[in-house]
Design a protein around this motif. Structure first.
Motif, PDB file in Angstrom:
ATOM      1  N   ILE A 157       0.857  -1.047  -0.206  1.00 49.15           N
ATOM      2  CA  ILE A 157      -0.019   0.047   0.007  1.00 49.15           C
ATOM      3  C   ILE A 157       0.907   1.375  -0.021  1.00 49.15           C
ATOM      4  O   ILE A 157       0.688   2.193  -0.709  1.00 49.15           O
ATOM      5  CB  ILE A 157      -0.913  -0.137   1.317  1.00 49.15           C
ATOM      6  CG1 ILE A 157      -1.803  -1.263   1.217  1.00 49.15           C
ATOM      7  CG2 ILE A 157      -1.793   1.224   1.288  1.00 49.15           C
ATOM      8  CD1 ILE A 157      -2.614  -1.482   2.545  1.00 49.15           C
ATOM      9  N   ASP A 158       2.025   1.336   0.805  1.00 48.70           N
ATOM     10  CA  ASP A 158       2.759   2.371   0.940  1.00 48.70           C
ATOM     11  C   ASP A 158       3.572   2.567  -0.468  1.00 48.70           C
ATOM     12  O   ASP A 158       3.881   3.725  -0.656  1.00 48.70           O
ATOM     13  CB  ASP A 158       3.703   2.457   2.200  1.00 48.70           C
ATOM     14  CG  ASP A 158       4.517   1.089   2.253  1.00 48.70           C
ATOM     15  OD1 ASP A 158       4.216   0.064   1.754  1.00 48.70           O
ATOM     16  OD2 ASP A 158       5.555   1.392   2.636  1.00 48.70           O
ATOM     17  N   VAL A 159       3.828   1.743  -1.232  1.00 46.58           N
ATOM     18  CA  VAL A 159       4.532   1.637  -2.457  1.00 46.58           C
ATOM     19  C   VAL A 159       3.560   2.250  -3.468  1.00 46.58           C
ATOM     20  O   VAL A 159       3.930   3.047  -4.404  1.00 46.58           O
ATOM     21  CB  VAL A 159       5.097   0.437  -3.097  1.00 46.58           C
ATOM     22  CG1 VAL A 159       5.707   0.551  -4.320  1.00 46.58           C
ATOM     23  CG2 VAL A 159       6.106  -0.124  -1.909  1.00 46.58           C
ATOM     24  N   ILE A 160       2.291   1.924  -3.336  1.00 42.14           N
ATOM     25  CA  ILE A 160       1.390   2.403  -4.538  1.00 42.14           C
ATOM     26  C   ILE A 160       1.136   3.861  -4.544  1.00 42.14           C
ATOM     27  O   ILE A 160       1.083   4.758  -5.269  1.00 42.14           O
ATOM     28  CB  ILE A 160      -0.098   1.721  -4.269  1.00 42.14           C
ATOM     29  CG1 ILE A 160      -0.096   0.471  -4.443  1.00 42.14           C
ATOM     30  CG2 ILE A 160      -1.369   2.260  -5.177  1.00 42.14           C
ATOM     31  CD1 ILE A 160      -1.516  -0.454  -4.088  1.00 42.14           C
ATOM     32  N   THR A 161       1.223   4.551  -3.068  1.00 40.54           N
ATOM     33  CA  THR A 161       1.000   5.933  -2.851  1.00 40.54           C
ATOM     34  C   THR A 161       2.483   6.598  -2.955  1.00 40.54           C
ATOM     35  O   THR A 161       2.411   7.819  -2.717  1.00 40.54           O
ATOM     36  CB  THR A 161       0.356   6.191  -1.685  1.00 40.54           C
ATOM     37  OG1 THR A 161       1.109   5.807  -0.594  1.00 40.54           O
ATOM     38  CG2 THR A 161      -0.933   5.688  -1.819  1.00 40.54           C
ATOM     39  N   ALA A 162       3.538   6.027  -3.382  1.00 43.05           N
ATOM     40  CA  ALA A 162       4.980   6.565  -2.978  1.00 43.05           C
ATOM     41  C   ALA A 162       5.182   7.466  -4.166  1.00 43.05           C
ATOM     42  O   ALA A 162       4.582   7.132  -5.429  1.00 43.05           O
ATOM     43  CB  ALA A 162       6.121   5.385  -3.030  1.00 43.05           C
ATOM     44  N   PRO A 163       5.851   8.439  -4.217  1.00 45.00           N
ATOM     45  CA  PRO A 163       6.307   9.150  -5.376  1.00 45.00           C
ATOM     46  C   PRO A 163       6.878   8.656  -6.441  1.00 45.00           C
ATOM     47  O   PRO A 163       7.955   7.740  -6.137  1.00 45.00           O
ATOM     48  CB  PRO A 163       7.162  10.474  -4.546  1.00 45.00           C
ATOM     49  CG  PRO A 163       6.799  10.377  -3.137  1.00 45.00           C
ATOM     50  CD  PRO A 163       6.586   8.882  -2.896  1.00 45.00           C
ATOM     51  N   ALA A 164       6.726   9.022  -7.765  1.00 37.27           N
ATOM     52  CA  ALA A 164       7.127   8.074  -8.862  1.00 37.27           C
ATOM     53  C   ALA A 164       7.545   9.056 -10.141  1.00 37.27           C
ATOM     54  O   ALA A 164       7.694   8.728 -11.138  1.00 37.27           O
ATOM     55  CB  ALA A 164       6.288   7.051  -9.303  1.00 37.27           C
ATOM     56  N   ASP A 165       7.588  10.504  -9.661  1.00 39.41           N
ATOM     57  CA  ASP A 165       8.153  11.515 -10.777  1.00 39.41           C
ATOM     58  C   ASP A 165       9.524  11.135 -11.357  1.00 39.41           C
ATOM     59  O   ASP A 165       9.576  11.484 -12.336  1.00 39.41           O
ATOM     60  CB  ASP A 165       8.041  12.846  -9.985  1.00 39.41           C
ATOM     61  CG  ASP A 165       6.549  13.338  -9.571  1.00 39.41           C
ATOM     62  OD1 ASP A 165       5.767  13.634 -10.736  1.00 39.41           O
ATOM     63  OD2 ASP A 165       6.094  13.197  -8.469  1.00 39.41           O
ATOM     64  N   HIS A 166      10.198  10.616 -10.281  1.00 34.62           N
ATOM     65  CA  HIS A 166      11.697  10.389 -10.562  1.00 34.62           C
ATOM     66  C   HIS A 166      12.137   9.062 -11.560  1.00 34.62           C
ATOM     67  O   HIS A 166      13.240   8.888 -12.305  1.00 34.62           O
ATOM     68  CB  HIS A 166      12.383  10.231  -9.363  1.00 34.62           C
ATOM     69  CG  HIS A 166      12.037   9.124  -8.306  1.00 34.62           C
ATOM     70  ND1 HIS A 166      10.814   8.793  -7.719  1.00 34.62           N
ATOM     71  CD2 HIS A 166      12.963   7.935  -8.656  1.00 34.62           C
ATOM     72  CE1 HIS A 166      10.861   7.512  -7.243  1.00 34.62           C
ATOM     73  NE2 HIS A 166      12.010   7.174  -7.587  1.00 34.62           N
ATOM     74  N   VAL A 167      10.926   8.149 -11.586  1.00 34.57           N
ATOM     75  CA  VAL A 167      11.084   6.897 -12.289  1.00 34.57           C
ATOM     76  C   VAL A 167      11.171   7.246 -13.569  1.00 34.57           C
ATOM     77  O   VAL A 167      10.275   7.866 -14.445  1.00 34.57           O
ATOM     78  CB  VAL A 167       9.939   6.128 -11.674  1.00 34.57           C
ATOM     79  CG1 VAL A 167       9.871   4.744 -12.808  1.00 34.57           C
ATOM     80  CG2 VAL A 167       9.845   5.869 -10.139  1.00 34.57           C
ATOM     81  N   ARG A 168      12.198   6.514 -14.286  1.00 34.86           N
ATOM     82  CA  ARG A 168      12.439   6.433 -15.808  1.00 34.86           C
ATOM     83  C   ARG A 168      11.198   5.626 -16.409  1.00 34.86           C
ATOM     84  O   ARG A 168      11.198   4.358 -16.080  1.00 34.86           O
ATOM     85  CB  ARG A 168      13.850   6.053 -16.092  1.00 34.86           C
ATOM     86  CG  ARG A 168      14.241   6.187 -17.394  1.00 34.86           C
ATOM     87  CD  ARG A 168      15.315   5.615 -17.854  1.00 34.86           C
ATOM     88  NE  ARG A 168      15.976   5.763 -19.463  1.00 34.86           N
ATOM     89  CZ  ARG A 168      16.727   5.244 -19.952  1.00 34.86           C
ATOM     90  NH1 ARG A 168      17.321   4.188 -19.491  1.00 34.86           N
ATOM     91  NH2 ARG A 168      16.991   5.423 -20.903  1.00 34.86           N
ATOM     92  N   ARG A 169      10.603   6.176 -17.269  1.00 35.41           N
ATOM     93  CA  ARG A 169       9.557   5.375 -17.733  1.00 35.41           C
ATOM     94  C   ARG A 169       9.839   4.351 -18.928  1.00 35.41           C
ATOM     95  O   ARG A 169       8.713   3.998 -19.461  1.00 35.41           O
ATOM     96  CB  ARG A 169       8.579   6.376 -18.324  1.00 35.41           C
ATOM     97  CG  ARG A 169       7.701   7.242 -17.259  1.00 35.41           C
ATOM     98  CD  ARG A 169       7.041   8.390 -17.883  1.00 35.41           C
ATOM     99  NE  ARG A 169       6.300   9.060 -16.842  1.00 35.41           N
ATOM    100  CZ  ARG A 169       6.565   9.731 -15.798  1.00 35.41           C
ATOM    101  NH1 ARG A 169       7.783   9.983 -15.665  1.00 35.41           N
ATOM    102  NH2 ARG A 169       5.670  10.405 -15.089  1.00 35.41           N
ATOM    103  N   LYS A 170      11.155   4.377 -19.231  1.00 36.80           N
ATOM    104  CA  LYS A 170      11.271   3.440 -20.360  1.00 36.80           C
ATOM    105  C   LYS A 170      11.152   2.061 -19.996  1.00 36.80           C
ATOM    106  O   LYS A 170      11.591   1.465 -19.016  1.00 36.80           O
ATOM    107  CB  LYS A 170      12.998   3.590 -20.727  1.00 36.80           C
ATOM    108  CG  LYS A 170      13.462   2.890 -21.559  1.00 36.80           C
ATOM    109  CD  LYS A 170      14.724   2.930 -22.059  1.00 36.80           C
ATOM    110  CE  LYS A 170      15.638   2.158 -23.110  1.00 36.80           C
ATOM    111  NZ  LYS A 170      14.569   2.182 -24.399  1.00 36.80           N
ATOM    112  N   LEU A 171      10.564   1.532 -20.728  1.00 39.98           N
ATOM    113  CA  LEU A 171      10.103  -0.045 -20.964  1.00 39.98           C
ATOM    114  C   LEU A 171      11.307  -0.769 -21.662  1.00 39.98           C
ATOM    115  O   LEU A 171      11.713  -0.364 -22.777  1.00 39.98           O
ATOM    116  CB  LEU A 171       8.947  -0.504 -21.500  1.00 39.98           C
ATOM    117  CG  LEU A 171       7.627   0.166 -20.426  1.00 39.98           C
ATOM    118  CD1 LEU A 171       6.306  -0.147 -21.119  1.00 39.98           C
ATOM    119  CD2 LEU A 171       7.438  -0.664 -19.124  1.00 39.98           C
ATOM    120  N   GLY A 172      11.587  -2.045 -21.445  1.00 42.81           N
ATOM    121  CA  GLY A 172      12.431  -2.763 -21.927  1.00 42.81           C
ATOM    122  C   GLY A 172      11.921  -3.215 -23.243  1.00 42.81           C
ATOM    123  O   GLY A 172      10.653  -3.199 -23.512  1.00 42.81           O
ATOM    124  N   ALA A 173      12.684  -3.656 -24.228  1.00 41.88           N
ATOM    125  CA  ALA A 173      12.188  -4.300 -25.653  1.00 41.88           C
ATOM    126  C   ALA A 173      11.815  -5.533 -25.304  1.00 41.88           C
ATOM    127  O   ALA A 173      12.264  -6.364 -24.479  1.00 41.88           O
ATOM    128  CB  ALA A 173      13.336  -4.222 -26.550  1.00 41.88           C
TER     129      ALA A 173
END
Length: 536
Positions: free
Chosen positions: A163-179
């Motif tokens: 639950i605490d990860v669902i609501t954790a900030p994710a602005d910094h996460v690189r959105r790149k998905l692998g091939a």
């Protein structure tokens, strides 16, 4: 601030997900925060098992993974049956669940919805189960899940997010998905070897499984190049055109096909487990392979399960069949009256002469379904006309006849699976073929169908109980306890849920009801009494 839950739905949309099945709960509500900002449709079942079965039906028809949002604890225990059916039938399903806060995991503190380990609970019905401990892991884990769906044997994947990860900030996460990987192709040397064996064979036989569902054209070319009679599993129905002269149907359980298997001098099995519910539906242990066996499968472990291979080729079915046709080189033009077709015709005639007499009425119903709605999809449960239809019914294309009577063999599947199928193919008529016992497992999903605007046709086969189990008990001189169950007023229940409902009085009446139901703006329940005079 962008949360991990919001990032999740953004990434899912980027991966082509257009539908999610789930019931919001206090642990999962933050997964829903970002949904309105996407084009993803949310469908609410009335039970998490229904969510899983809907996702399964959606995946079988579309070829895309069915996606579910599931609550911690009871939601996950509810969906495991649906995951088991999907696991057994190699269906891609992504189950994303909540789990208790990271600092509470494994502590046994009696928290709401707490289990000792959700991941361990579902590990037997999933390709993998992953606990997401940081938002940064999300793109990598989703890539890993879709790599299974795209490039390996598809099966359910479970990702649980505290639950605490669902609501954790994710602005910094690189959105790149692998091939995402493509499916593996065959070893060239193995193809040369297989082609040589096939050229030398005088009486070859093809056995095709659900792994060939997206390679119907290649399967037909290969069968005709080899002039080989071809049997296929229930999940591969439609892989040869209906009425093809080489087709043996899904009849490996029956003696005439078993005799052909023993008489063949080479068997080529592609994309099939060679499993019990497709090859030994009478459970007598008498399906045997004694000739050389070539097996082609995308799952390396499967290549020698049940029947060891003389030549094992790890490959996607389509690529392997394309390579085999090329390696065979110039072959005589296919003759629909040739030796292979004559062998197949002999077996079909023997099959037609030995069908059980009590299938006559069921055959009439199945014929009426297909004659009235030629492009129909049938999502079946464990019920009499599904059992017989697994042998008698020939689909006009793949991904059009599937049911829970194979593999895991659950009840209650047909209704929610049909809803998922209709959402995947809204332009085609979709029938839930289900019995009066099975429908009581998931009857509230009629409300889900109405709410989702999914005008499915529920063909209810009513014999006032668990008819197949009752016969099984009678044949073994066991007292028939627990099988004569109370039968409610299904017409009244269906109407209360907002559906149309009718009882069939004749085959012509059935055809008229089917035509009307196919044009309706809501679900229709059509009830057939097993012992009706018009089925005699």
């Amino acid at each position: 601030m962008l949360t991990c839950g919001e990032l999740l739905v953004e990434l899912l949309e980027g991966l082509g997900v257009d539908t999610v099945f789930g019931i919001p709960g206090v642990h999962t509500v933050d997964l829903y925060r970002g949904l309105p900002n996407t084009a993803i449709r949310h469908v609410t079942p009335r039970h998490e098992q229904g969510a899983g079965f809907m996702a399964d039906g959606y995946a079988r028809v579309s070829g895309k993974p069915g996606v579910c949002f599931i609550i911690t604890g009871p939601g996950m225990t509810n969906i495991t049956t649906a995951m088991g059916q999907a696991y057994a039938d190699s269906i891609p399903m992504l189950v994303i669940s909540s789990v208790n806060n990271t600092g509470q995991l494994g502590m046994g503190g009696g928290r709401l919805h707490e289990l000792p380990s959700q991941s361990n609970l579902v590990s037997g019905v999933a390709a993998f189960s992953h606990t997401l401990m940081r938002p940064d892991e999300l793109p990598q884990v989703l890539t890993r899940a879709f790599a299974v769906f795209n490039g390996a044997r598809p099966r359910p994947v479970h990702i649980e997010i505290p639950i605490d990860v669902i609501t954790a900030p994710a602005d910094h996460v690189r959105r790149k998905l692998g091939a995402l990987p493509s499916r593996p192709g065959p070893c060239p040397h193995a193809i040369v070897h297989a082609a040589a064996m096939l050229k030398a064979a005088k009486r070859p036989l093809l056995l095709l499984g659900g792994g060939c569902a997206d390679a119907a054209a290649e399967a037909q070319r290969l069968a005709e190049a080899l002039d080989a009679p071809t049997a296929y599993t229930i999940n591969a129905k439609g892989v040869l055109p209906k009425g093809h002269s080489l087709a043996l149907g899904s009849n490996q359980t029956w003696v005439p096909v078993r005799k052909m298997v023993l008489a063949s001098d080479l068997i080529l099995a592609i994309g099939t487990e060679l499993g019990e519910t497709d090859y030994d539906g009478v459970f007598d242990g008498n399906f045997r392979i004694e000739s050389p066996l070539i097996r082609i499968d995308i799952d390396a472990e499967q290549l020698n399960r049940n029947y060891p291979a003389d030549l094992a080729i790890l490959s996607d079915a389509r690529q392997a069949m394309q390579a085999l046709v090329a390696a065979l080189g110039e072959v005589p033009a296919f003759n629909a009256e040739g030796v292979g077709s004559q062998r197949a015709a002999t077996v079909r005639a023997e099959l037609d002469a030995q069908w059980p007499a009590n299938w006559k009425g069921q055959c009439k119903v199945l014929d009426t379904l297909q004659r009235t709605l030629p492009d129909l999809i049938v999502a079946g449960d464990s019920t009499q006309p599904v059992y017989s239809g697994n042998y008698l019914f020939e689909a006009t294309r793949t991904r059009s006849w599937f049911n829970s009577a194979t593999g895991y063999g659950t009840l209650g599947y047909g209704l929610p699976a049909a809803i998922g199928a209709k959402l995947a193919a809204p332009q085609r008529p979709v029938i839930a073929l289900i019995g009066d016992g099975g429908i009581q497992f998931t009857l509230p999903e009629l409300a889900s169908a109405v709410e989702a605007g999914a005008p499915i046709i529920v063909l209810l086969w009513n014999n006032s109980g668990y008819g197949e189990i009752k016969r099984y008990m009678q044949n073994r001189d066991i007292p028939t306890l627990g099988v004569d169950i109370y039968t409610p007023d299904f017409q009244g229940l269906a109407r209360a849920f907002g559906c149309n409902a009718e009882k069939v009085t004749s085959l012509d009446h059935l055809a008229a009801l089917l035509e009307a139901a196919a044009k309706a703006d809501r679900p229709s329940l059509i009830e057939v009494w097993e012992h009706a005079d018009f089925l005699a």
